[in-house]
Structures are given as C-alpha cells and as structure tokens.
Design an enzyme around this catalytic site. Structure first.
Site, PDB file in Angstrom:
ATOM      1  N   TYR A 139       0.821  -1.326  -0.086  1.00 53.88           N
ATOM      2  CA  TYR A 139      -0.027  -0.033   0.074  1.00 53.88           C
ATOM      3  C   TYR A 139       0.798   1.207   0.045  1.00 53.88           C
ATOM      4  O   TYR A 139       0.610   2.148  -0.735  1.00 53.88           O
ATOM      5  CB  TYR A 139      -1.120   0.023   1.290  1.00 53.88           C
ATOM      6  CG  TYR A 139      -1.887   1.275   1.203  1.00 53.88           C
ATOM      7  CD1 TYR A 139      -3.112   0.886   0.260  1.00 53.88           C
ATOM      8  CD2 TYR A 139      -1.647   2.212   1.556  1.00 53.88           C
ATOM      9  CE1 TYR A 139      -4.080   1.986   0.376  1.00 53.88           C
ATOM     10  CE2 TYR A 139      -2.662   3.370   1.464  1.00 53.88           C
ATOM     11  CZ  TYR A 139      -3.798   3.228   0.866  1.00 53.88           C
ATOM     12  OH  TYR A 139      -4.692   3.913   0.552  1.00 53.88           O
ATOM     13  N   PHE A 155      -7.480  21.548 -24.372  1.00 51.15           N
ATOM     14  CA  PHE A 155      -7.815  20.427 -24.353  1.00 51.15           C
ATOM     15  C   PHE A 155      -8.915  20.130 -23.601  1.00 51.15           C
ATOM     16  O   PHE A 155      -9.206  20.717 -22.572  1.00 51.15           O
ATOM     17  CB  PHE A 155      -6.580  19.437 -23.970  1.00 51.15           C
ATOM     18  CG  PHE A 155      -6.974  18.037 -24.189  1.00 51.15           C
ATOM     19  CD1 PHE A 155      -7.023  17.587 -25.660  1.00 51.15           C
ATOM     20  CD2 PHE A 155      -7.403  17.020 -23.142  1.00 51.15           C
ATOM     21  CE1 PHE A 155      -7.146  16.193 -25.498  1.00 51.15           C
ATOM     22  CE2 PHE A 155      -7.857  15.818 -23.496  1.00 51.15           C
ATOM     23  CZ  PHE A 155      -7.547  15.273 -24.491  1.00 51.15           C
ATOM     24  N   THR A 156      -9.893  19.209 -24.076  1.00 47.29           N
ATOM     25  CA  THR A 156     -11.083  18.718 -23.425  1.00 47.29           C
ATOM     26  C   THR A 156     -11.221  18.684 -21.948  1.00 47.29           C
ATOM     27  O   THR A 156     -11.536  19.484 -21.164  1.00 47.29           O
ATOM     28  CB  THR A 156     -11.784  17.608 -23.881  1.00 47.29           C
ATOM     29  OG1 THR A 156     -10.806  16.714 -23.784  1.00 47.29           O
ATOM     30  CG2 THR A 156     -12.051  17.781 -25.471  1.00 47.29           C
ATOM     31  N   ASP A 189       1.712  20.519 -20.364  1.00 48.59           N
ATOM     32  CA  ASP A 189       1.014  19.379 -20.548  1.00 48.59           C
ATOM     33  C   ASP A 189       1.973  18.483 -21.371  1.00 48.59           C
ATOM     34  O   ASP A 189       1.945  18.678 -22.729  1.00 48.59           O
ATOM     35  CB  ASP A 189      -0.290  19.612 -21.431  1.00 48.59           C
ATOM     36  CG  ASP A 189      -1.130  18.417 -21.612  1.00 48.59           C
ATOM     37  OD1 ASP A 189      -0.503  17.319 -21.707  1.00 48.59           O
ATOM     38  OD2 ASP A 189      -2.436  18.499 -21.868  1.00 48.59           O
ATOM     39  N   LYS A 246      -0.102   8.038 -23.561  1.00 47.17           N
ATOM     40  CA  LYS A 246       0.318   8.324 -24.853  1.00 47.17           C
ATOM     41  C   LYS A 246       1.615   7.926 -24.961  1.00 47.17           C
ATOM     42  O   LYS A 246       2.020   6.903 -25.093  1.00 47.17           O
ATOM     43  CB  LYS A 246      -0.274   9.978 -25.066  1.00 47.17           C
ATOM     44  CG  LYS A 246      -1.473  10.300 -24.233  1.00 47.17           C
ATOM     45  CD  LYS A 246      -2.449  10.032 -25.007  1.00 47.17           C
ATOM     46  CE  LYS A 246      -4.005  10.443 -24.069  1.00 47.17           C
ATOM     47  NZ  LYS A 246      -4.005  11.718 -23.651  1.00 47.17           N
ATOM     48  N   ARG A 258     -13.290  15.635 -34.231  1.00 44.96           N
ATOM     49  CA  ARG A 258     -12.745  16.694 -33.198  1.00 44.96           C
ATOM     50  C   ARG A 258     -13.296  17.960 -34.026  1.00 44.96           C
ATOM     51  O   ARG A 258     -12.697  18.589 -34.863  1.00 44.96           O
ATOM     52  CB  ARG A 258     -11.192  16.591 -33.333  1.00 44.96           C
ATOM     53  CG  ARG A 258     -10.627  15.871 -32.317  1.00 44.96           C
ATOM     54  CD  ARG A 258     -10.775  16.252 -30.921  1.00 44.96           C
ATOM     55  NE  ARG A 258     -10.433  15.649 -29.713  1.00 44.96           N
ATOM     56  CZ  ARG A 258     -11.227  15.176 -28.658  1.00 44.96           C
ATOM     57  NH1 ARG A 258     -12.428  15.470 -28.354  1.00 44.96           N
ATOM     58  NH2 ARG A 258     -10.376  14.574 -27.648  1.00 44.96           N
ATOM     59  N   PHE A 260     -19.086  14.690 -26.569  1.00 42.36           N
ATOM     60  CA  PHE A 260     -18.672  13.854 -27.592  1.00 42.36           C
ATOM     61  C   PHE A 260     -18.629  12.461 -27.211  1.00 42.36           C
ATOM     62  O   PHE A 260     -18.695  11.454 -27.973  1.00 42.36           O
ATOM     63  CB  PHE A 260     -17.337  14.179 -28.088  1.00 42.36           C
ATOM     64  CG  PHE A 260     -16.280  14.277 -27.199  1.00 42.36           C
ATOM     65  CD1 PHE A 260     -16.094  15.332 -26.263  1.00 42.36           C
ATOM     66  CD2 PHE A 260     -15.425  13.252 -27.102  1.00 42.36           C
ATOM     67  CE1 PHE A 260     -15.049  15.498 -25.208  1.00 42.36           C
ATOM     68  CE2 PHE A 260     -14.166  13.098 -26.163  1.00 42.36           C
ATOM     69  CZ  PHE A 260     -14.116  14.200 -25.244  1.00 42.36           C
TER      70      PHE A 260
HETATM   71  C1  LIG Z   1      -5.234  12.509 -23.348  1.00 41.94           C
HETATM   72  C2  LIG Z   1      -4.937  13.944 -22.797  1.00 41.94           C
HETATM   73  C3  LIG Z   1      -5.075  14.479 -21.541  1.00 41.94           C
HETATM   74  C4  LIG Z   1      -5.916  13.765 -20.462  1.00 41.94           C
HETATM   75  O1  LIG Z   1      -5.167  12.678 -20.223  1.00 41.94           O
HETATM   76  P1  LIG Z   1      -6.162  11.111 -19.680  1.00 41.94           P
HETATM   77  O2  LIG Z   1      -5.106  10.289 -19.437  1.00 41.94           O
HETATM   78  O3  LIG Z   1      -6.982  10.949 -20.767  1.00 41.94           O
HETATM   79  O4  LIG Z   1      -6.894  11.668 -18.365  1.00 41.94           O
HETATM   80  C5  LIG Z   1      -4.813  15.759 -21.306  1.00 41.94           C
HETATM   81  N1  LIG Z   1      -4.064  16.608 -22.276  1.00 41.94           N
HETATM   82  C6  LIG Z   1      -3.506  16.063 -23.577  1.00 41.94           C
HETATM   83  C7  LIG Z   1      -2.877  16.800 -24.394  1.00 41.94           C
HETATM   84  C8  LIG Z   1      -4.280  14.730 -23.680  1.00 41.94           C
HETATM   85  O5  LIG Z   1      -3.910  14.217 -25.270  1.00 41.94           O
END
Ligand SMILES: *Cc1c(COP(=O)(O)O)cnc(C)c1O
Length: 459
Positions: free
Chosen positions: A75, A127-128, A218, A261, A385, A451
């Site tokens: 843990y 970004f969303t 980011d 990613k 998109r 979306f």
């Molecule tokens: C995917 C993404 C996020 C969010 O990350 P999650 O792992 O999906 O929560 C933030 N910024 C960018 C540019 C992304 O592509």
C-alpha cells in the site's frame, strides 16, 4: 549509379499477435445504428482497425510486460514508485512526482491548487479535460496559440507555438496576479499534433519569468514534439530526443502527464513539480482523489511498466518509426487528394471534414458524419474533433470551432504499414461518394464532454 532509397522500419519484431475480427457492411450498419452514429459507443469487437485514440492503446514491450511481474503491491512505499520517481527525475528533469490514475487526475489536483475563482488560464489551444478542470476550479481558459494553428491549410512548421502578443494583451488586461500559470502543451492535440518550437519556449520562459507567472507543461506527447524540433529546428539536428525532451522541460515549472500516450502504457499518469510548496499541497490532495502519494490510483505493476515505457519513449529509433508511420499514412491520403491538416502531426492524421463534406453545415456535424461513414465503409474507427467535441460555453451557446476534423489517431507499435494502406483506401472510397453524404442531428446530449456519449440520427 542510382542511389537506393534508405527506408526506415519498425525497431521491433512481433512476439505475440491479437486477432482482428472482420465484419460485413450489414453488420457495421447495425452496429452504427445501435451506437447512435457515435464511434465512441461502438463495441470494440465490431471494429477492424481502431484509430479512435492513441490513449492507452499502445503495445507494451516484452520488457514492460516483464516489469508487470515485478509489481510491488504494498500500500505504501512500493519500490515501483521509487523507480518511476527516479526515471521522471532523470529523463524528464522534474523534481517531485505525484502519480495519478491518468492525466485528468493530475489536471484536477493542479487546477484545485493553483486556480482561484475568476483566474485566467492562457493555453496553446484547449484540451477537453484540461479546460474542464480549469473551469470547474473557477478559472477561465484563454486561447493564446498562434493564428496559424486554426488554419488547416497553413504549413507553418511550429503551429503549436504561443502568440506572445496575445499573452501580453492578457497580462495587460487582467494583470499577472490573476494568471496563476500558462498551460503549455507540447504536440498540441486539438491542433492536429502540432509542435511548439524551442525558440518559442525560450521566449515564453523569459516573458513569464519577468511577470512571475508559472509555466505548467501538458507533456502528454513531449517526445513526439521533440522529434519535430530535431527534424525542423536549427541547432537541434544532432541532439538526441532525450536531450531535447529534457531541455523543453527545463523551461517549465511542472507538468501534467497522461502516460497513456507517449509513455507507452495502458493506464497511468502523473503530476510533476519543481516547487516544494505546491508539491506538498498536491501530496495532500492526491490522498482525497486518487490514493496514497506513492501509488496515486495505480497498481505497483502499472508504475513499473510506466517507468520502463518512459525510457523507451525517448529512444530516437522508436520515435522516428512512430512519427514515420503517421507521416506514411498522411502522405497516402494526400496522394488520394483527401484534405488533411498540414503539416502532418505527430500522433495522427486529421481530415478536414468541412472541406470533405462542404454541403453539410456545421450544425449538422460534418466530422461526426464522416467518422460514421468511414466506419461503415471498412470498420476503421476514427473520432470527431469538431463542434461536438468543442461543447458549449458557460452561457449554453455552442462553441463553433474553426477546425471541424476527423481524427485518425495511430496507436504506438500496434499496426503495420499494410494497415495504413487499408485505412487510406477506405477514406479514398468514401471521398469518391462524398457528394451523396447527408448530415445528422443530435438526439441526446450529455452535460459534460458530450462527444463521449452523444447520440445522433440521420438528418
Ligand atoms: C489525453 C490527454 C489528456 C488527459 O489525459 P487522460 O489520461 O486521458 O486523463 C490531457 N492532455 C492531453 C493533451 C491529452 O492528449
């Protein structure tokens, strides 16, 4: 003597395969209707080639899988956490690490700590999830990306750049005190995976230092951005991806990361910080939202796979083949005359649906329609998109983004060059019958990030 072309090939070989299911047009029509013409609602088993996202869809290496067996599921104080922390410090150069279940977990914690009601958060395109967390924390997002980024035809090599004049206007209008940080993304996702240049970053650092404003990175696709800097920016042609990544990060104060990613894992993320005080607060908040600060919602094995994945992600051969495959697909589409966002970005191809389907007004969702048509043709799954992703403003009005795109995101190390051919041919077939395609209407609209779950019918 003619010089023979020197091709690149994938810097790996295949040890295990996952069989794909082939479907008939009739099966696809049925699946599409059941999914309300939203590719997010299709069952994965009805999909042939899945380009919905490059998020969490990478193929892990044998070393990463071996690392999964070394999960220390204590843990507290898992050895995998310390390995990950060491890799984040060495490869990325940030001091303090808070693991989170994925990128948005880090965004939530960061937004809660740094944003106060009415604050302004400038960023190089939204970004969303990032913007939503900023807004939920009381902040107001302001787009300060260069104008070129909103023009799919413009071939400027660094369309992810920040327009420092736009930033200057915001600082004059609101004052630096109301700007807790700049949200700077590398490989700007919503602009089509477009890079920011090192020059621009250096200028941003100088300007923000002068005004005492933080830069939060980011860094979801930082290695892909580094590749474009290596290929396009003077002075970086002989630097390694690893060196370039570290230099990018050195101009920032902290980062949010979706390790799903670049970092080649199926789940995971983190918040990285250089400032002890913010780190201390983040360490408090992570316990509320994610889990203890040495696991942050992840299993020990997930952190181990991430640590190994980060190291593999900054390898020059890996990143050249990764972006090379995307460029291969883009060039094929251009040969077929399909309108795509240029220059070709790092993680996918973005087809310009406004140009592809000029007869469909934006209120009838051209990109959503095109994604559905491509699935129907071949079982290739892409995503919208455009106006659906852009959502609504606080006052309830639709955002009308300039870019109305269908995204073909390529998972890392998953598909072959032959798959790329099949994809391009499918788009070319839909392009041939583009004049017959009609738009859609939205029949169900969720309140947040619509979306993902919206439903449509043919108009
Ligand atoms: C995917 C993404 C996020 C969010 O990350 P999650 O792992 O999906 O929560 C933030 N910024 C960018 C540019 C992304 O592509």
């Amino acid at each position: 003597m003619k010089t023979i072309k020197q091709s690149w090939a994938e810097p790996y070989k295949i040890k295990m395969v996952e069989l794909l299911k082939m479907t008939t047009p009739k099966q696809r029509q049925k699946a599409l209707e059941e999914a309300g013409y939203n590719t997010f609602l299709l069952k994965s088993e009805d999909v042939y080639i899945d380009l919905l996202t490059d998020s969490g869809t990478s193929a892990m290496s044998d070393k990463q899988w071996a690392g999964m067996m070394l999960g220390d599921e204590a843990y507290a104080g898992s050895c995998n956490f310390y390995h990950l922390e060491q890799v984040v410090q060495e490869v990325y150069g940030y001091k303090y690490l808070i693991p989170t279940h994925q990128g948005r977990g880090a965004e939530n914690i960061l937004s809660k700590i740094l944003i106060r009601e009415g604050d302004i958060i400038p960023g190089n395109m939204y970004f969303t999830t990032t913007r939503l967390h900023q807004e939920l924390a009381g902040g107001i997002f302001k787009d300060i990306i260069i104008d070129e980024a909103h023009d799919p035809e413009n071939e400027f090599p660094f369309k992810g750049n920040i327009d420092l004049m736009k930033l200057d206007v915001l600082i004059k209008e609101y004052g630096a005190k109301r700007i807790p940080y700049i949200c700077m993304a590398t490989s700007v996702n919503m602009a089509g995976g477009q890079p920011i240049s090192m020059q621009n970053l250096k200028e941003l650092r100088a300007m923000t230092t002068k005004h005492g404003i933080r830069v939060i990175h980011d860094m979801t696709r930082v290695a892909e951005n580094a590749y474009f800097i290596q290929q396009r920016e003077k002075g970086y042609e002989n630097k390694t991806i690893r060196e370039i990544v570290k230099e990018i990060n050195s101009y920032t104060d902290g980062a949010t990361m979706s390790a799903k990613k670049d970092a080649l894992v199926n789940i995971g993320g983190f918040l990285a910080l250089n400032d002890w005080d913010i780190f201390e607060e983040a360490r408090n908040l992570v316990v509320v939202y994610e889990g203890l600060h040495t696991y942050g919602g992840l299993a020990g094995r997930d952190m181990e796979a991430m640590a190994i994945g980060i190291t593999e992600s900054v390898n020059d051969d890996h990143i050249r083949a990764r972006v090379g495959q995307v460029i291969y697909l883009g060039k094929k589409m251009i040969e077929y005359g399909i309108p795509i966002v240029k220059p070709i970005g790092g993680h996918g191809i973005f087809v310009d649906a406004k140009k592809f389907l000029p007869q469909i007004p934006q209120e009838q969702f051209p990109a959503q329609t095109l994604a559905a048509e491509i699935y129907l043709d071949s079982g290739v799954r892409t995503m919208e998109r455009g106006i659906v992703s852009a959502g609504r403003k606080a006052n309830g009005e639709n955002h009308y983004p300039n870019l109305e795109l269908v995204r073909f995101t390529i998972p890392r190390r998953v598909y072959t060059q032959a798959h790329m051919d099949v994809i391009a041919e499918s788009v070319a077939r839909v392009y041939e019958k583009r004049k017959e395609i009609k738009g859609m209407k939205m029949v169900y609209e969720p309140k947040y990030l619509r979306f993902f779950q919206a439903l449509f019918e043919k108009a």
